[in-house]
Design a protein around this motif. Sequence first.
Motif, PDB file in Angstrom:
ATOM      1  N   THR A  69       0.812  -1.217   0.000  1.00  0.00           N
ATOM      2  CA  THR A  69       0.000   0.000   0.000  1.00  0.00           C
ATOM      3  C   THR A  69       0.845   1.266   0.000  1.00  0.00           C
ATOM      4  O   THR A  69       0.303   2.358  -0.110  1.00  0.00           O
ATOM      5  CB  THR A  69      -0.934   0.056   1.231  1.00  0.00           C
ATOM      6  N   LEU A  70       2.153   1.150   0.120  1.00  0.00           N
ATOM      7  CA  LEU A  70       2.995   2.338   0.285  1.00  0.00           C
ATOM      8  C   LEU A  70       3.536   2.805  -1.066  1.00  0.00           C
ATOM      9  O   LEU A  70       4.437   2.198  -1.618  1.00  0.00           O
ATOM     10  CB  LEU A  70       4.161   2.007   1.223  1.00  0.00           C
ATOM     11  N   PRO A  71       2.975   3.872  -1.624  1.00  0.00           N
ATOM     12  CA  PRO A  71       3.488   4.396  -2.896  1.00  0.00           C
ATOM     13  C   PRO A  71       4.853   5.052  -2.717  1.00  0.00           C
ATOM     14  O   PRO A  71       5.272   5.369  -1.607  1.00  0.00           O
ATOM     15  CB  PRO A  71       2.433   5.440  -3.297  1.00  0.00           C
ATOM     16  N   ASP A  72       5.509   5.313  -3.827  1.00  0.00           N
ATOM     17  CA  ASP A  72       6.858   5.872  -3.791  1.00  0.00           C
ATOM     18  C   ASP A  72       6.915   7.262  -3.150  1.00  0.00           C
ATOM     19  O   ASP A  72       7.919   7.627  -2.573  1.00  0.00           O
ATOM     20  CB  ASP A  72       7.425   5.990  -5.220  1.00  0.00           C
ATOM     21  N   TRP A  73       5.842   8.035  -3.299  1.00  0.00           N
ATOM     22  CA  TRP A  73       5.899   9.437  -2.892  1.00  0.00           C
ATOM     23  C   TRP A  73       5.360   9.659  -1.483  1.00  0.00           C
ATOM     24  O   TRP A  73       4.848  10.713  -1.163  1.00  0.00           O
ATOM     25  CB  TRP A  73       5.126  10.304  -3.886  1.00  0.00           C
ATOM     26  N   PHE A  74       5.488   8.632  -0.634  1.00  0.00           N
ATOM     27  CA  PHE A  74       5.063   8.708   0.755  1.00  0.00           C
ATOM     28  C   PHE A  74       6.171   8.241   1.661  1.00  0.00           C
ATOM     29  O   PHE A  74       6.996   7.440   1.268  1.00  0.00           O
ATOM     30  CB  PHE A  74       3.904   7.732   1.028  1.00  0.00           C
ATOM     31  N   PHE A  75       6.122   8.692   2.877  1.00  0.00           N
ATOM     32  CA  PHE A  75       6.815   7.944   3.917  1.00  0.00           C
ATOM     33  C   PHE A  75       6.033   8.077   5.207  1.00  0.00           C
ATOM     34  O   PHE A  75       5.372   9.075   5.460  1.00  0.00           O
ATOM     35  CB  PHE A  75       8.279   8.367   4.077  1.00  0.00           C
ATOM     36  N   TYR A  76       6.068   7.014   5.990  1.00  0.00           N
ATOM     37  CA  TYR A  76       5.408   6.995   7.287  1.00  0.00           C
ATOM     38  C   TYR A  76       6.399   7.458   8.339  1.00  0.00           C
ATOM     39  O   TYR A  76       7.556   7.058   8.321  1.00  0.00           O
ATOM     40  CB  TYR A  76       4.934   5.580   7.643  1.00  0.00           C
ATOM     41  N   THR A  77       5.943   8.297   9.254  1.00  0.00           N
ATOM     42  CA  THR A  77       6.810   8.719  10.349  1.00  0.00           C
ATOM     43  C   THR A  77       6.438   8.023  11.651  1.00  0.00           C
ATOM     44  O   THR A  77       7.232   8.004  12.586  1.00  0.00           O
ATOM     45  CB  THR A  77       6.745  10.251  10.549  1.00  0.00           C
ATOM     46  N   MET A 127       3.898  11.503   5.649  1.00  0.00           N
ATOM     47  CA  MET A 127       4.146  12.689   4.834  1.00  0.00           C
ATOM     48  C   MET A 127       3.840  12.364   3.382  1.00  0.00           C
ATOM     49  O   MET A 127       4.124  11.267   2.907  1.00  0.00           O
ATOM     50  CB  MET A 127       5.616  13.110   4.927  1.00  0.00           C
ATOM     51  N   SER A 128       3.278  13.339   2.690  1.00  0.00           N
ATOM     52  CA  SER A 128       2.966  13.160   1.282  1.00  0.00           C
ATOM     53  C   SER A 128       3.209  14.465   0.543  1.00  0.00           C
ATOM     54  O   SER A 128       3.156  15.541   1.135  1.00  0.00           O
ATOM     55  CB  SER A 128       1.505  12.758   1.119  1.00  0.00           C
ATOM     56  N   GLU A 129       3.413  14.348  -0.768  1.00  0.00           N
ATOM     57  CA  GLU A 129       3.649  15.544  -1.570  1.00  0.00           C
ATOM     58  C   GLU A 129       2.369  16.289  -1.919  1.00  0.00           C
ATOM     59  O   GLU A 129       2.419  17.449  -2.300  1.00  0.00           O
ATOM     60  CB  GLU A 129       4.379  15.166  -2.861  1.00  0.00           C
ATOM     61  N   SER A 130       1.207  15.612  -1.842  1.00  0.00           N
ATOM     62  CA  SER A 130      -0.036  16.303  -2.183  1.00  0.00           C
ATOM     63  C   SER A 130      -1.240  15.592  -1.582  1.00  0.00           C
ATOM     64  O   SER A 130      -1.201  14.398  -1.292  1.00  0.00           O
ATOM     65  CB  SER A 130      -0.215  16.390  -3.709  1.00  0.00           C
ATOM     66  N   ASN A 131      -2.335  16.345  -1.428  1.00  0.00           N
ATOM     67  CA  ASN A 131      -3.562  15.769  -0.878  1.00  0.00           C
ATOM     68  C   ASN A 131      -4.150  14.715  -1.804  1.00  0.00           C
ATOM     69  O   ASN A 131      -4.746  13.736  -1.344  1.00  0.00           O
ATOM     70  CB  ASN A 131      -4.589  16.871  -0.620  1.00  0.00           C
ATOM     71  N   SER A 132      -4.006  14.896  -3.120  1.00  0.00           N
ATOM     72  CA  SER A 132      -4.559  13.904  -4.041  1.00  0.00           C
ATOM     73  C   SER A 132      -3.845  12.564  -3.867  1.00  0.00           C
ATOM     74  O   SER A 132      -4.439  11.501  -4.048  1.00  0.00           O
ATOM     75  CB  SER A 132      -4.460  14.383  -5.492  1.00  0.00           C
ATOM     76  N   ARG A 133      -2.592  12.615  -3.489  1.00  0.00           N
ATOM     77  CA  ARG A 133      -1.861  11.373  -3.261  1.00  0.00           C
ATOM     78  C   ARG A 133      -2.291  10.709  -1.961  1.00  0.00           C
ATOM     79  O   ARG A 133      -2.265   9.485  -1.851  1.00  0.00           O
ATOM     80  CB  ARG A 133      -0.356  11.640  -3.305  1.00  0.00           C
ATOM     81  N   ILE A 134      -2.690  11.500  -0.974  1.00  0.00           N
ATOM     82  CA  ILE A 134      -3.255  10.922   0.248  1.00  0.00           C
ATOM     83  C   ILE A 134      -4.559  10.201  -0.094  1.00  0.00           C
ATOM     84  O   ILE A 134      -4.818   9.095   0.376  1.00  0.00           O
ATOM     85  CB  ILE A 134      -3.479  12.006   1.322  1.00  0.00           C
ATOM     86  N   SER A 135      -5.375  10.810  -0.952  1.00  0.00           N
ATOM     87  CA  SER A 135      -6.616  10.161  -1.396  1.00  0.00           C
ATOM     88  C   SER A 135      -6.314   8.848  -2.110  1.00  0.00           C
ATOM     89  O   SER A 135      -7.011   7.851  -1.923  1.00  0.00           O
ATOM     90  CB  SER A 135      -7.400  11.081  -2.331  1.00  0.00           C
ATOM     91  N   ALA A 136      -5.263   8.839  -2.920  1.00  0.00           N
ATOM     92  CA  ALA A 136      -4.881   7.615  -3.630  1.00  0.00           C
ATOM     93  C   ALA A 136      -4.454   6.532  -2.640  1.00  0.00           C
ATOM     94  O   ALA A 136      -4.770   5.350  -2.827  1.00  0.00           O
ATOM     95  CB  ALA A 136      -3.758   7.917  -4.617  1.00  0.00           C
ATOM     96  N   LEU A 137      -3.748   6.922  -1.584  1.00  0.00           N
ATOM     97  CA  LEU A 137      -3.347   5.961  -0.563  1.00  0.00           C
ATOM     98  C   LEU A 137      -4.578   5.360   0.112  1.00  0.00           C
ATOM     99  O   LEU A 137      -4.648   4.152   0.341  1.00  0.00           O
ATOM    100  CB  LEU A 137      -2.456   6.642   0.473  1.00  0.00           C
ATOM    101  N   MET A 138      -5.567   6.203   0.421  1.00  0.00           N
ATOM    102  CA  MET A 138      -6.788   5.699   1.050  1.00  0.00           C
ATOM    103  C   MET A 138      -7.488   4.688   0.139  1.00  0.00           C
ATOM    104  O   MET A 138      -7.996   3.663   0.607  1.00  0.00           O
ATOM    105  CB  MET A 138      -7.710   6.864   1.416  1.00  0.00           C
ATOM    106  N   ARG A 139      -7.495   4.957  -1.171  1.00  0.00           N
ATOM    107  CA  ARG A 139      -8.089   3.995  -2.107  1.00  0.00           C
ATOM    108  C   ARG A 139      -7.340   2.668  -2.088  1.00  0.00           C
ATOM    109  O   ARG A 139      -7.944   1.600  -2.164  1.00  0.00           O
ATOM    110  CB  ARG A 139      -8.117   4.568  -3.529  1.00  0.00           C
ATOM    111  N   ARG A 140      -6.024   2.738  -1.956  1.00  0.00           N
ATOM    112  CA  ARG A 140      -5.245   1.497  -1.886  1.00  0.00           C
ATOM    113  C   ARG A 140      -5.628   0.683  -0.662  1.00  0.00           C
ATOM    114  O   ARG A 140      -5.712  -0.541  -0.721  1.00  0.00           O
ATOM    115  CB  ARG A 140      -3.747   1.795  -1.862  1.00  0.00           C
ATOM    116  N   PHE A 141      -5.826   1.363   0.461  1.00  0.00           N
ATOM    117  CA  PHE A 141      -6.261   0.641   1.654  1.00  0.00           C
ATOM    118  C   PHE A 141      -7.642   0.023   1.437  1.00  0.00           C
ATOM    119  O   PHE A 141      -7.891  -1.112   1.840  1.00  0.00           O
ATOM    120  CB  PHE A 141      -6.282   1.565   2.877  1.00  0.00           C
ATOM    121  N   GLU A 142      -8.546   0.770   0.822  1.00  0.00           N
ATOM    122  CA  GLU A 142      -9.900   0.251   0.595  1.00  0.00           C
ATOM    123  C   GLU A 142      -9.888  -0.976  -0.314  1.00  0.00           C
ATOM    124  O   GLU A 142     -10.710  -1.874  -0.177  1.00  0.00           O
ATOM    125  CB  GLU A 142     -10.782   1.345  -0.018  1.00  0.00           C
TER     126      GLU A 142
END
Length: 99
Positions: A20-28, A42-57
């Motif tokens: 579930t961890l895309p390249d443009w993220f890191f967990y702290t 941490m993420s580079e953009s809110n749209s990428r946070i939304s994409a991460l949530m979709r991956r979890f779903e």
Amino acid sequence: SGGGGKRPVVVRVFDGWVLTLPDWFFYTSLTKKSERVEIVGMSESNSRISALMRRFEESDWFTDPNLSNVSAADNQRAGYSQFNLSVKQQTPEPEGGDK
């Protein structure tokens, strides 16, 4: 003797994290509370946070992602957003079962 070759559930759960961890993220921070995992990342953009949530779903191992906070990161991480996300850990149904 013999364990059927099954990997421990905890190892398979961490495999799920990696998937579930895309390249443009890191967990702290990762904190497990009962069945929920609290994530600070941490993420580079809110749209990428939304994409991460979709991956979890879409994941077999996690469900019910809940985003509680998004804020601009400190100056050392300019351009990043810090986010708080919780997700419920689940064990997938055995393959072959009807859904």
